[in-house]
Design a protein around this motif. Sequence first.
Motif, PDB file in Angstrom:
ATOM      1  N   ARG A 195       0.817  -1.212   0.000  1.00 45.72           N
ATOM      2  CA  ARG A 195       0.000   0.000   0.000  1.00 45.72           C
ATOM      3  C   ARG A 195       0.853   1.266   0.000  1.00 45.72           C
ATOM      4  N   GLY A 196       1.957   1.268   0.778  1.00 40.50           N
ATOM      5  CA  GLY A 196       2.789   2.461   0.845  1.00 40.50           C
ATOM      6  C   GLY A 196       3.394   2.838  -0.493  1.00 40.50           C
ATOM      7  N   VAL A 197       3.794   1.852  -1.285  1.00 42.63           N
ATOM      8  CA  VAL A 197       4.355   2.123  -2.613  1.00 42.63           C
ATOM      9  C   VAL A 197       3.267   2.666  -3.540  1.00 42.63           C
ATOM     10  N   LYS A 198       2.075   2.117  -3.456  1.00 46.06           N
ATOM     11  CA  LYS A 198       0.968   2.615  -4.281  1.00 46.06           C
ATOM     12  C   LYS A 198       0.643   4.065  -3.931  1.00 46.06           C
ATOM     13  N   GLU A 199       0.659   4.390  -2.633  1.00 43.71           N
ATOM     14  CA  GLU A 199       0.378   5.764  -2.210  1.00 43.71           C
ATOM     15  C   GLU A 199       1.452   6.716  -2.714  1.00 43.71           C
ATOM     16  N   GLU A 200       2.691   6.260  -2.741  1.00 47.74           N
ATOM     17  CA  GLU A 200       3.783   7.086  -3.268  1.00 47.74           C
ATOM     18  C   GLU A 200       3.582   7.370  -4.754  1.00 47.74           C
ATOM     19  N   PHE A 201       3.226   6.348  -5.510  1.00 46.58           N
ATOM     20  CA  PHE A 201       2.981   6.542  -6.944  1.00 46.58           C
ATOM     21  C   PHE A 201       1.839   7.531  -7.166  1.00 46.58           C
ATOM     22  N   GLU A 202       0.790   7.403  -6.368  1.00 41.48           N
ATOM     23  CA  GLU A 202      -0.373   8.296  -6.523  1.00 41.48           C
ATOM     24  C   GLU A 202      -0.013   9.735  -6.157  1.00 41.48           C
ATOM     25  N   ALA A 203       0.799   9.899  -5.110  1.00 37.46           N
ATOM     26  CA  ALA A 203       1.153  11.249  -4.660  1.00 37.46           C
ATOM     27  C   ALA A 203       2.034  11.973  -5.671  1.00 37.46           C
ATOM     28  N   SER A 204       2.984  11.264  -6.257  1.00 34.93           N
ATOM     29  CA  SER A 204       3.925  11.909  -7.180  1.00 34.93           C
ATOM     30  C   SER A 204       3.433  11.935  -8.619  1.00 34.93           C
ATOM     31  N   GLY A 205       2.486  11.056  -8.939  1.00 33.24           N
ATOM     32  CA  GLY A 205       2.030  10.972 -10.326  1.00 33.24           C
ATOM     33  C   GLY A 205       3.028  10.267 -11.221  1.00 33.24           C
ATOM     34  N   THR A 206       4.026   9.623 -10.607  1.00 33.93           N
ATOM     35  CA  THR A 206       5.023   8.858 -11.363  1.00 33.93           C
ATOM     36  C   THR A 206       5.067   7.439 -10.790  1.00 33.93           C
ATOM     37  N   ARG A 207       5.936   6.625 -11.358  1.00 36.60           N
ATOM     38  CA  ARG A 207       6.156   5.279 -10.822  1.00 36.60           C
ATOM     39  C   ARG A 207       7.641   5.099 -10.475  1.00 36.60           C
ATOM     40  N   ARG A 208       8.245   6.184  -9.986  1.00 37.65           N
ATOM     41  CA  ARG A 208       9.657   6.157  -9.654  1.00 37.65           C
ATOM     42  C   ARG A 208       9.889   5.594  -8.250  1.00 37.65           C
ATOM     43  N   ILE A 209      10.960   4.831  -8.126  1.00 39.05           N
ATOM     44  CA  ILE A 209      11.395   4.305  -6.839  1.00 39.05           C
ATOM     45  C   ILE A 209      12.851   4.696  -6.633  1.00 39.05           C
ATOM     46  N   MET A 210      13.162   5.148  -5.441  1.00 43.75           N
ATOM     47  CA  MET A 210      14.518   5.602  -5.144  1.00 43.75           C
ATOM     48  C   MET A 210      15.403   4.415  -4.764  1.00 43.75           C
ATOM     49  N   PHE A 211      16.620   4.415  -5.275  1.00 41.02           N
ATOM     50  CA  PHE A 211      17.618   3.406  -4.929  1.00 41.02           C
ATOM     51  C   PHE A 211      18.579   4.039  -3.952  1.00 41.02           C
ATOM     52  N   ARG A 212      18.487   3.623  -2.675  1.00 38.59           N
ATOM     53  CA  ARG A 212      19.256   4.249  -1.606  1.00 38.59           C
ATOM     54  C   ARG A 212      20.535   3.464  -1.289  1.00 38.59           C
ATOM     55  N   LYS A 213      21.377   4.087  -0.504  1.00 37.09           N
ATOM     56  CA  LYS A 213      22.602   3.420  -0.079  1.00 37.09           C
ATOM     57  C   LYS A 213      22.286   2.165   0.718  1.00 37.09           C
ATOM     58  N   SER A 214      21.248   2.222   1.574  1.00 42.07           N
ATOM     59  CA  SER A 214      20.867   1.049   2.360  1.00 42.07           C
ATOM     60  C   SER A 214      20.391  -0.091   1.463  1.00 42.07           C
ATOM     61  N   ASP A 215      19.763   0.220   0.325  1.00 43.01           N
ATOM     62  CA  ASP A 215      19.350  -0.825  -0.621  1.00 43.01           C
ATOM     63  C   ASP A 215      20.572  -1.537  -1.191  1.00 43.01           C
ATOM     64  N   LEU A 216      21.599  -0.760  -1.504  1.00 40.69           N
ATOM     65  CA  LEU A 216      22.830  -1.346  -2.026  1.00 40.69           C
ATOM     66  C   LEU A 216      23.495  -2.235  -0.976  1.00 40.69           C
TER      67      LEU A 216
END
Length: 506
Positions: A195-216
């Motif tokens: 749900r949190g990812v869907k809310e992010e997409f709706e808020a920004s109007g994009t489907r972008r996901i950030m790649f962070r240092k912690s992800d690496l």
Amino acid sequence: GTRYATRTLQGAFAPRFVMLARAASRAASAVARVAPPVATAAWTSLRNLSGSSRDDETAAAEETRGATDDPEDDSESGDDEDEDDDGSEDDAEVPLGAVTAEAGEDDDVDDEIDDLYDDEEGTSDSSADGGVQWTGGVEPHRPSGKREKEVGSVFSLMSGRDGSDIGSFDATDVDRFWDLSIDTEKKWFKEGLPRGVKEEFEASGTRRIMFRKSDLEIREAVKAGNKGMLLDGRRGAGKTTALVNLVAWARAENYFVVYVPSAKALTLDSSYTKDEKTGMWDTPEHAGKLLRWILAGNESGLQELKSDDGKTLSAIATEGVESLDKGGDGKVVVEAALAVLEGLKTAAKTGTKVMFAIDEYNALFGPTDMHEVLGARRRGVIAAGDTRVGAALRDATGATTAGMTYVGVVSGTISLSTKLTARLACSDPDGQDKDGQFPETNTLTHMEVPRFNPREIACLVRHYDHARSGLDAVDATVDHAQLALRLKVLTQGNAKEMREMMEALG
């Protein structure tokens, strides 16, 4: 006597109201640095309100004085007014405990605040607005222009990738965004996105996901051979998104991924019966949901894997789901789910790359919404670990021992005690078990997912600024770095709160 009472009331209440109005106006001026149009109107209204209130009090006092004084007392009134001008009589008649304020006593504080912003926003000419003279250092901030996206500009933080090559992401891709397109979602996330990812997409109007240092760091830990991790961190740190990034990478690297977007869903809304052989509970609806997730994300992979009796895992899972849909025996559905999980362990032992990615993992150690009858007037809550499906799914020790990679996420939305959550996984560097630890988690190691730092917040600001074609409520003189620092202070790096603020500013 009436005149004395009127002036006493003025001394008691007017200064308090004026000081409250001044404090509110300074607060509105501070907010004006982020949202100037709204705050300026609020500031002006407060000034007018405080000014009109004082004028009304003065007029009422004069009217009362005129109605009660005799004509021959005019000379005495004049003398009294002269004394009032000196302030000596008023000072003597202020009731004990009245709040008073001398003009300009807060100017030093106001000047200190203004000095912080002089370099970045400039100062305003107090006489430029129709001759109005502002006092006390709280004149409203006047926006110099609206921030807008440059026509034809390209988002500089975009990696230009759709995620298909996420396996090659390295340190140069940190703090950049990749596009989780609809096609990519259909390919890698047939289970559905959180749900949190869907809310992010709706808020920004994009489907972008950030790649962070912690992800690496999480990905590199898996590549280095860390088979068991528990992603922990403060609420709003982005743990769910980190798991999405990990699942995308694992599927790009041809892992067989059992992705559970919500373990809490496996503790709610199911029929249940007790298994006499084990003394645990069968929850067919939970088993069916788990089978559907596994089938959706790994349909082709299941057809290649077989159980000990020679049946494909795909056939076993399909039979279990069909039995549930037809209202068949619930035990058949549960047995099918357990058989698939055991089949995956067997596959991992023979070299197949298998990963379990469980969001809301801590829900499997809490209660369900089911109850057991303990007596005529007694009921006991059934724990998630007392169900056969929940117990098998949360067994990270058995999974990692078989050679699987197991990653669980501790969700802040799951209301468990801190003592209970602390018993999950091993926090000791030497891997020694903690006292009272759940044995199913003793091969997991904690990995902290930090909240967003100022650099990451600045990247988010640029992302929203571009995605929403400008943050209309942000003054053009406030650059991304300045806004990021203010958001860091306001939200402490909580991604959800920042998203909500960005929606308001845009």
